[in-house]
Design a protein around this motif. Structure first.
Motif, short mmCIF file in Angstrom:
data_model
loop_
_atom_site.label_atom_id
_atom_site.label_comp_id
_atom_site.label_asym_id
_atom_site.label_seq_id
_atom_site.Cartn_x
_atom_site.Cartn_y
_atom_site.Cartn_z
N UNK A 247 -0.43 -13.25 -4.43
CA UNK A 247 0.16 -11.94 -4.68
C UNK A 247 -0.73 -11.19 -5.67
N UNK A 248 -1.25 -10.06 -5.23
CA UNK A 248 -2.15 -9.23 -6.04
C UNK A 248 -1.42 -7.93 -6.38
N UNK A 249 -1.16 -7.71 -7.66
CA UNK A 249 -0.46 -6.51 -8.10
C UNK A 249 -1.48 -5.46 -8.50
N UNK A 250 -1.56 -4.40 -7.72
CA UNK A 250 -2.49 -3.30 -7.99
C UNK A 250 -1.85 -2.37 -9.01
N UNK A 251 -2.44 -2.30 -10.19
CA UNK A 251 -1.88 -1.49 -11.28
C UNK A 251 -2.65 -0.17 -11.37
N UNK A 288 -0.82 -11.06 -0.39
CA UNK A 288 -0.01 -9.84 -0.34
C UNK A 288 -0.46 -8.90 -1.45
N UNK A 289 -0.38 -7.59 -1.18
CA UNK A 289 -0.81 -6.58 -2.14
C UNK A 289 0.41 -5.78 -2.58
N UNK A 290 0.75 -5.85 -3.86
CA UNK A 290 1.86 -5.09 -4.41
C UNK A 290 1.36 -3.91 -5.22
N UNK A 291 2.28 -3.05 -5.63
CA UNK A 291 1.93 -1.81 -6.34
C UNK A 291 2.66 -1.73 -7.67
N UNK A 292 1.94 -1.25 -8.68
CA UNK A 292 2.51 -1.03 -10.01
C UNK A 292 1.82 0.17 -10.63
N UNK A 293 2.44 0.71 -11.66
CA UNK A 293 1.84 1.82 -12.38
C UNK A 293 2.32 3.16 -11.86
N UNK A 294 3.01 3.91 -12.69
CA UNK A 294 3.46 5.24 -12.30
C UNK A 294 4.70 5.26 -11.44
#
Length: 529
Positions: A247-251, A288-294
């Motif tokens: 799991x990769x959280x894109x910040x 999996x690519x997740x989203x963070x930030x804003x």
């Protein structure tokens, strides 16, 4: 095919379509009627012929908040919702916050960054006792480039206590500690699949760093861990065929440390890197690519899912939650923030590198005062070079103490934490100056956490534009009342609203003349899917 209405009549006007879009858990028939154009019908029946008010031209299935992300995420972590409450550092993301999220079938990470190891271990013990065998909770592993012993000690402790999820953040490269967390306990199941004991998440803001975590660990790192007795040969062999993190959280543009990259640019770039890595290594496990930030409003969350995010992670808005470790005074300041009430300021942990953090600007002078310190650091070779009016101004307006007194306090701290810093400071006046300046940067966050009103104008409170967007969204609603702002209610309302926004977008793609739905927050409980 014709549509025979049930309890609800067909709707063709914007208000009716907006109301229909809010009923996300019901299937919708897309209708066409002479003289009325395209419309929608809830429920009813479809028949080959018979009396009808409209012809069926399409059908939309229900939309559930649980379905917005990647179903493999919810299965892998045994959660109901594709949503994470992130690891706000210095314990702002408390054990109570993590427990609340786990019990609501979501995932939360304890914010261990900036805390001594013994304090983190206490938190882990509390979480393990409260959550038993649940797999949906975790702790942050923060990269410590200047203190490998701290990072390795943290990894050892997390593995010893069997923490199920580890969120690796601030890493610019792979280290033995994070690879050990990913590989320790790997075993092959009877069906031949590989079972992980610890699931590593990687929070990144650069594609090249994401690539490291999506790839199998480098062979030299695995061999070194085997030679040190920290991995078995079998664990290393299995790790060589798996990504370090699944799991990769894109910040994107977040509070605190941030590269300020737009999510709409960064997320697709990382997704493209993922696809290349999977092809290059022939990976059977696809990260999996997740989203963070804003992410502070339903529309922001819906946009992240529309970009293909497998899950979303919220951070700074959870500072307002009942479970947050942030002080009531700081929460009140955050609740008054608008979109533009933020600024960039020097970071305490990477001060000498010129790194910055995004902080609240309204109601505090921290960003301005921290900026004065960095400018002084750039101009001078040591504290003795700061004289006259400049020294007096820093002592009076920033520190509230004489610089000599600040140094004594700083030396006491590092004598316990890392005496090597004092040895270096004795031989390097500029490093001594940096340690003194970092005293202010570090304490500013502690003053905010403690709610020390005497230093209110010095509060360092991590904050991005999403906080202002959140405040605008909740104004006048159920979530405007601080006592109602539990981390679970924030999460459920963001997800429910995102599902409504997603439904409205589906309507538009079918040609239905629906406007932008307004989703006012309200008290929610998870409903059966």
């Amino acid at each position: 095919m014709v549509w025979i209405p049930g309890p609800y009549p067909a709707v063709f006007d914007r208000p009716g379509l907006l109301d229909c879009a809010r009923r996300i858990r019901q299937p919708v028939h897309v209708l066409s009627a002479p003289g009325r154009g395209l419309g929608a019908g809830l429920g009813g029946q479809v028949a080959g012929r018979g009396p009808a008010t409209a012809t069926v031209v399409g059908m939309l299935p229900p939309v559930y908040p649980e379905w917005l992300g990647d179903r493999t995420f919810t299965r892998a972590h045994q959660v109901r919702f594709p949503y994470i409450a992130g690891e706000m550092a210095t314990g702002i993301a408390t054990t109570d916050l993590v427990i609340a999220m786990a019990r609501a079938d979501m995932l939360g990470f304890f914010g261990s960054g900036g805390l001594p190891l013994e304090r983190v271990e206490q938190a882990v013990t509390t979480l393990a006792r409260a959550l038993g065998g649940r797999p949906n909770w975790g702790v942050n592993l923060l990269h410590s480039p200047g203190d490998a012993r701290l990072e390795n000690g943290a990894a050892e402790m997390l593995l010893r206590h069997g923490v199920p999820c580890v969120s690796a953040s601030a890493f610019m490269t792979l280290t033995p500690a994070v690879v050990r967390c990913a590989a320790a306990g790997l075993r092959r199941a009877p069906d031949g699949s590989v079972v992980r004991r610890t699931r590593v998440f990687a929070k990144i803001s650069r594609p090249e760093v994401a690539e490291l975590f999506m790839s199998p660990p480098p062979a030299p790192l695995l061999h070194a861990l085997v030679d040190a007795g920290q991995l078995s040969a079998e664990e290393a062999e299995l790790a060589a065929g798996l990504p370090v993190a699944e799991d990769i959280t894109v910040e994107a543009d977040s509070a605190g440390h941030t590269d300020r990259r737009p999510l709409a640019v960064l997320l697709p770039a990382v997704q493209a890197v993922r696809d290349r890595v999977v092809e290059r290594f022939g990976l059977r496990t696809i990260p999996r690519i997740g989203a963070a930030g804003g992410l502070g409003t339903p529309r922001g969350v819906a946009a992240a899912f529309a970009l293909g995010a497998a899950y979303v992670l919220t951070g700074s808005v959870n500072q307002l939650s009942v479970e947050s470790g942030q002080s009531d005074d700081a929460k009140a300041m955050l609740a008054g923030a608008d979109i533009a009430d933020v600024a960039m300021a020097p970071a305490a942990d990477m001060f000498e590198l010129g790194a910055k953090v995004q902080v609240l600007h309204r109601g505090t002078m921290f960003a301005n005062r921290a900026g004065l310190l960095y400018e002084a650091y750039r101009r001078h070779g040591g504290l003795d070079d700061i004289v006259g009016a400049e020294r007096a101004k820093l002592e009076r307006d920033v520190f509230g103490l004489a610089l000599d007194d600040v140094w004594r306090s700083t030396a006491e701290y590092w004598q316990t934490r890392d005496p090597g810093q004092l040895t270096r400071a004795q031989n390097d006046p500029k490093h001594r100056m940096a340690l003194v300046f970092r005293w202010y940067l570090g304490n500013s966050g502690r003053w905010a956490l403690a709610g020390d009103g005497s230093r209110r104008t010095d509060y360092q409170i991590w904050c991005g534009p999403a906080m202002g967007a959140f405040n605008r969204w909740v104004a006048g609603s159920f979530l405007a009342e601080p006592a109602n702002r539990t981390v679970v209610q924030i999460a459920l309302n963001l997800l429910e609203g995102a599902a409504v926004v997603t439904r409205a977008h589906q309507f538009r793609t079918c040609g239905l003349p629906v406007g932008e739905p307004v989703f006012p927050p309200r008290r929610l409980a998870p409903e059966p899917s």
